[in-house]
Scaffold this active site. Structure first.
Site, PDB file in Angstrom:
ATOM      1  N   CYS A   1      -1.678 -27.766  32.061  1.00 57.15           N
ATOM      2  CA  CYS A   1      -2.787 -26.945  32.734  1.00 57.15           C
ATOM      3  C   CYS A   1      -3.969 -27.847  33.158  1.00 57.15           C
ATOM      4  CB  CYS A   1      -3.171 -25.628  32.171  1.00 57.15           C
ATOM      5  SG  CYS A   1      -3.990 -25.725  30.592  1.00 57.15           S
TER       6      CYS A   1
ATOM      7  N   CYS B   1      -1.862 -26.186  38.229  1.00 57.36           N
ATOM      8  CA  CYS B   1      -2.421 -27.372  38.617  1.00 57.36           C
ATOM      9  C   CYS B   1      -1.940 -27.797  39.823  1.00 57.36           C
ATOM     10  CB  CYS B   1      -2.285 -28.568  37.620  1.00 57.36           C
ATOM     11  SG  CYS B   1      -1.117 -27.941  36.072  1.00 57.36           S
TER      12      CYS B   1
ATOM     13  N   CYS C   1       0.963 -32.981  38.994  1.00 57.61           N
ATOM     14  CA  CYS C   1       1.783 -33.609  37.898  1.00 57.61           C
ATOM     15  C   CYS C   1       2.675 -34.648  38.470  1.00 57.61           C
ATOM     16  CB  CYS C   1       2.630 -32.496  37.253  1.00 57.61           C
ATOM     17  SG  CYS C   1       3.405 -32.694  35.585  1.00 57.61           S
TER      18      CYS C   1
END
Length: 140
Positions: free
Chosen positions: A11, A85, A89
């Site tokens: 997160c 997010c 990633c």
């Protein structure tokens, strides 16, 4: 996936949702799963309301600290679960990516964090059933 799958929870600040998810997975799956959590902009401390909400269910995350998301953490994980997010990633072939839509507990009191905590528990239970069910004859 290896004999022992590994899960990375990500997160933004690694101070609330991902910390609670990692704690639930550790508690509910025990040593059947390797657990990591991180954030791309880690906070200074774990959200006090998240600490309090988890303490209410007997899980102590008060000593945890937010960690920075690294490429290695993603590379070493079988499953990467993001929570608010977006596309931050890193993506590697052969990894499984999930995005859990959860409210952000940042700036919220414990009353607002409890339902997030409980929703995370339900999601983690489903994940365990899928990637690391108890062995036949074992107790969960």
């Amino acid at each position: 996936m290896a004999d022992k799958p590994s899960v990375l929870f990500v997160c933004v600040h690694n101070a609330g949702r991902s910390q609670m998810a990692a704690a639930w997975l550790t508690r509910l799956a025990g040593d059947r799963v390797e657990v990591r959590s991180a954030g791309f902009a880690p906070g200074d401390q774990v959200n006090p309301a998240a600490v309090e909400a988890m303490a209410e269910v007997g899980i102590d995350i008060s000593e945890e600290t937010p960690k920075i998301l690294t490429v290695d953490a993603v590379r070493e994980s079988d499953v990467c679960i993001t929570m608010g997010c977006g596309d931050t990633c890193p993506v590697f072939p052969g990894k499984r990516y999930l995005d859990w839509k959860l409210d952000d507990p940042a700036g919220q009191g414990v009353e607002a964090v409890r339902p997030i905590r409980d929703e995370i528990k339900n999601l983690v239970e489903g994940l365990i059933a899928e990637i690391a069910p108890p062995k036949p004859g074992a107790t969960a």
